[in-house]
Design an enzyme around this catalytic site. Structure first.
Site, short mmCIF file in Angstrom:
data_model
loop_
_atom_site.label_atom_id
_atom_site.label_comp_id
_atom_site.label_asym_id
_atom_site.label_seq_id
_atom_site.Cartn_x
_atom_site.Cartn_y
_atom_site.Cartn_z
N GLY A 98 41.71 36.47 34.05
CA GLY A 98 41.15 37.30 35.12
C GLY A 98 42.15 37.56 36.22
O GLY A 98 43.35 37.32 36.05
N ASN A 99 41.66 38.08 37.33
CA ASN A 99 42.54 38.35 38.47
C ASN A 99 41.81 38.04 39.78
O ASN A 99 40.63 37.71 39.77
CB ASN A 99 43.04 39.80 38.43
CG ASN A 99 41.91 40.80 38.53
OD1 ASN A 99 41.29 40.94 39.58
ND2 ASN A 99 41.59 41.46 37.42
N ARG A 100 42.51 38.15 40.89
CA ARG A 100 42.00 37.68 42.17
C ARG A 100 41.23 38.73 42.96
O ARG A 100 40.96 38.54 44.14
CB ARG A 100 43.15 37.17 43.04
CG ARG A 100 43.82 35.95 42.47
CD ARG A 100 44.86 35.40 43.43
NE ARG A 100 45.66 34.38 42.79
CZ ARG A 100 45.25 33.11 42.63
NH1 ARG A 100 44.07 32.74 43.08
NH2 ARG A 100 46.03 32.25 42.03
N SER A 101 40.88 39.85 42.37
CA SER A 101 40.16 40.87 43.12
C SER A 101 38.78 40.35 43.55
O SER A 101 38.02 39.85 42.74
CB SER A 101 40.01 42.13 42.28
OG SER A 101 39.27 43.08 43.00
N ALA B 215 40.25 46.11 39.84
CA ALA B 215 41.48 45.62 39.22
C ALA B 215 41.15 45.38 37.75
O ALA B 215 40.40 44.47 37.40
CB ALA B 215 41.94 44.33 39.89
#
Ligand code: C5P
Length: 223
Positions: free
Chosen positions: A29-32, A96
């Site tokens: 995943g990502n930090r959005s 994102a």
């Protein structure tokens, strides 16, 4: 107060960040946080738009007055955005989106073993923003206004202009990434690149202000 300059327009906004399953309990995943996308949804509703918010893994309450579709993976986000876009006047891709996903998903949890762990092979995800631009260019279908977001750290103008052209969008909001800006923070600062026009600088401020600056550019393109 805000102008009601988006009244009568259907707008699709994606927010948050997609997650790609590795096995039933793990993901890439990502930090959005979804804060900028939610600010876009809130301000668009305030300016009179009919908003569909496609939220990927966001832990924020639904903005009042928007239809919220919750998704997890890029495939789910793509389905939801493309379906909602058929009748939309504008699409803003603030999410994102994972560029890659594991080529295969393990059916059961990967076990810790004594030897070296198996590598995770990745495969490319579809570029939804580019797909929207292509649909419009080739089939004359889809939204009249397409807006993308990009986080660039250097050569913002050159990299951004190339991305704007490659993706076939009308506006590209280039976030400045840095101390107390962008991911997970209340503030943002941006340069909005405009197809066939001059870039617009949005000074550092609350994400609602950045959102309003985007709508100031979208509204005239809808009428
Ligand atoms: O190429 P890059 O990831 O920097 O582009 C960012 C923009 O493209 C964002 O608007 C994002 O929502 C969109 N995007 C997409 N599908 C992808 C990757 C990014 O729609 N697979």
């Amino acid at each position: 107060g805000r102008p009601r300059d988006l009244a009568g327009h259907k707008i699709v906004i994606s927010a948050g960040g997609t997650r790609e399953a590795i096995d039933p309990v793990r993901f890439i995943g990502n930090r959005s946080s979804g804060l900028q996308g939610y600010a876009l949804a809130r301000t668009a509703v305030a300016r009179g738009a009919e908003v569909t918010l496609v939220a990927a893994n966001v832990s924020l309450p639904d903005p009042a007055g928007a239809a919220v579709v919750r998704v997890g993976s890029t495939a789910e986000l793509r389905e939801a955005v493309l379906a909602a876009s058929e009748k939309a006047d504008a699409v803003v891709m603030a999410a994102a989106v994972a560029d890659f996903r594991p080529a295969s998903r393990h059916e059961s949890k990967i076990k810790k073993t004594d030897g070296e762990p198996d590598p995770i092979h990745l495969t490319k995800n579809p570029d939804i923003l580019a797909e929207l631009g292509r649909l419009r260019r080739e089939a004359g279908a889809g939204p009249r206004v397409i807006v993308g977001f990009a986080a660039e750290t250097d050569d913002v103008l050159a990299n951004g202009q190339a991305k704007l052209a490659r993706k076939g969008c009308d506006l590209l909001v280039v976030n400045q990434v840095g101390e107390g800006l962008a991911f997970g923070t209340p503030d943002n600062a941006a340069t909005v690149l405009v197809a066939g026009g001059e870039p617009v600088e949005v000074p550092r401020g609350p994400k609602d202000d950045v959102a309003d600056a985007v709508w100031d550019l979208v509204a005239p393109r809808l009428s």
